[in-house]
Scaffold this motif. Sequence first.
Motif, PDB file in Angstrom:
ATOM      1  N   UNK A  75       6.212  -9.530  -4.860  1.00  0.00           N
ATOM      2  CA  UNK A  75       5.072  -8.744  -5.322  1.00  0.00           C
ATOM      3  C   UNK A  75       5.644  -7.549  -6.062  1.00  0.00           C
ATOM      4  N   UNK A  76       5.163  -7.347  -7.287  1.00  0.00           N
ATOM      5  CA  UNK A  76       5.645  -6.238  -8.115  1.00  0.00           C
ATOM      6  C   UNK A  76       4.531  -5.206  -8.248  1.00  0.00           C
ATOM      7  N   UNK A  77       4.875  -3.954  -7.976  1.00  0.00           N
ATOM      8  CA  UNK A  77       3.964  -2.821  -8.124  1.00  0.00           C
ATOM      9  C   UNK A  77       4.495  -1.970  -9.266  1.00  0.00           C
ATOM     10  N   UNK A 137       8.470  -1.408  -8.507  1.00  0.00           N
ATOM     11  CA  UNK A 137       9.237  -1.874  -7.352  1.00  0.00           C
ATOM     12  C   UNK A 137       8.811  -3.304  -7.039  1.00  0.00           C
ATOM     13  N   UNK A 138       9.683  -4.014  -6.357  1.00  0.00           N
ATOM     14  CA  UNK A 138       9.405  -5.388  -5.971  1.00  0.00           C
ATOM     15  C   UNK A 138       9.650  -5.553  -4.470  1.00  0.00           C
ATOM     16  N   UNK A 139       8.728  -6.276  -3.848  1.00  0.00           N
ATOM     17  CA  UNK A 139       8.793  -6.564  -2.425  1.00  0.00           C
ATOM     18  C   UNK A 139       8.761  -8.072  -2.224  1.00  0.00           C
ATOM     19  N   UNK A 140       9.331  -8.525  -1.105  1.00  0.00           N
ATOM     20  CA  UNK A 140       9.187  -9.939  -0.784  1.00  0.00           C
ATOM     21  C   UNK A 140       7.713 -10.227  -0.592  1.00  0.00           C
ATOM     22  N   UNK A 141       7.238 -11.307  -1.195  1.00  0.00           N
ATOM     23  CA  UNK A 141       5.811 -11.638  -1.159  1.00  0.00           C
ATOM     24  C   UNK A 141       5.451 -12.617  -0.081  1.00  0.00           C
ATOM     25  N   UNK A 187      11.298   6.325   1.532  1.00  0.00           N
ATOM     26  CA  UNK A 187      10.514   5.312   2.251  1.00  0.00           C
ATOM     27  C   UNK A 187      10.346   4.059   1.403  1.00  0.00           C
ATOM     28  N   UNK A 188       9.991   4.265   0.145  1.00  0.00           N
ATOM     29  CA  UNK A 188       9.821   3.138  -0.762  1.00  0.00           C
ATOM     30  C   UNK A 188      11.128   2.346  -0.869  1.00  0.00           C
ATOM     31  N   UNK A 189      12.234   3.045  -1.055  1.00  0.00           N
ATOM     32  CA  UNK A 189      13.542   2.397  -1.188  1.00  0.00           C
ATOM     33  C   UNK A 189      13.889   1.560   0.047  1.00  0.00           C
ATOM     34  N   UNK A 190      13.414   1.992   1.206  1.00  0.00           N
ATOM     35  CA  UNK A 190      13.718   1.282   2.451  1.00  0.00           C
ATOM     36  C   UNK A 190      12.946  -0.028   2.600  1.00  0.00           C
ATOM     37  N   UNK A 191      11.792  -0.156   1.938  1.00  0.00           N
ATOM     38  CA  UNK A 191      10.981  -1.352   2.144  1.00  0.00           C
ATOM     39  C   UNK A 191      11.012  -2.338   0.981  1.00  0.00           C
ATOM     40  N   UNK A 192      11.511  -1.932  -0.176  1.00  0.00           N
ATOM     41  CA  UNK A 192      11.483  -2.813  -1.336  1.00  0.00           C
ATOM     42  C   UNK A 192      12.818  -3.531  -1.531  1.00  0.00           C
ATOM     43  N   UNK A 193      12.769  -4.614  -2.296  1.00  0.00           N
ATOM     44  CA  UNK A 193      13.991  -5.344  -2.660  1.00  0.00           C
ATOM     45  C   UNK A 193      14.760  -4.582  -3.736  1.00  0.00           C
ATOM     46  N   UNK A 194      13.982  -4.021  -4.677  1.00  0.00           N
ATOM     47  CA  UNK A 194      14.577  -3.240  -5.765  1.00  0.00           C
ATOM     48  C   UNK A 194      13.484  -2.432  -6.439  1.00  0.00           C
ATOM     49  N   UNK A 244       0.820  -1.200   0.000  1.00  0.00           N
ATOM     50  CA  UNK A 244       0.000   0.000   0.000  1.00  0.00           C
ATOM     51  C   UNK A 244       0.861   1.260   0.000  1.00  0.00           C
ATOM     52  N   UNK A 245       1.965   1.251   0.741  1.00  0.00           N
ATOM     53  CA  UNK A 245       2.900   2.382   0.733  1.00  0.00           C
ATOM     54  C   UNK A 245       3.446   2.601  -0.666  1.00  0.00           C
ATOM     55  N   UNK A 246       3.830   1.530  -1.340  1.00  0.00           N
ATOM     56  CA  UNK A 246       4.399   1.650  -2.686  1.00  0.00           C
ATOM     57  C   UNK A 246       3.388   2.224  -3.671  1.00  0.00           C
TER      58      UNK A 246
END
Length: 130
Positions: A72-74, A125-129, A104-111, A41-43
């Motif tokens: 998870x890719x946004x 951006x991609x996050x661990x799912x 903030x986004x950079x701090x929570x995403x993988x890349x 949701x932040x992303x």
Amino acid sequence: MTALERVLPALRLDLPAVPEAVPGLRRAAREWLDEPCADVQLCVTELVSNVIRHVGEGTPVRVRVARTGARIRVEVTDPDPHTLPVLRRADADAEAEQGRGLSLLDAVVCRWGVDHAGENKTVWCELDGT
């Protein structure tokens, strides 16, 4: 395509980038994942807010949220290939509240990154799912 991707197709929304749309996007991401997803949701919020702030309110965007393997890719696509996101480190003493979203986004995403396709750009951006 994994079994999970077959069961859960990508969330795709086309809409104007306006502040009033952001709460609905956060809700749609949560409903799509069917679980708490504060980082997703932040992303979504930050990427759409950047379009509003730097490209222009009302700009048509496509928001896509998808599972890609274990992540998870946004993605947020807009029609301005020239206005690119810039990661700035906010000064802790600065009074301005702007300029912190991408940090903030950079701090929570993988890349994260930017893709260009013709007259559009996609910031993703991609996050661990988990």
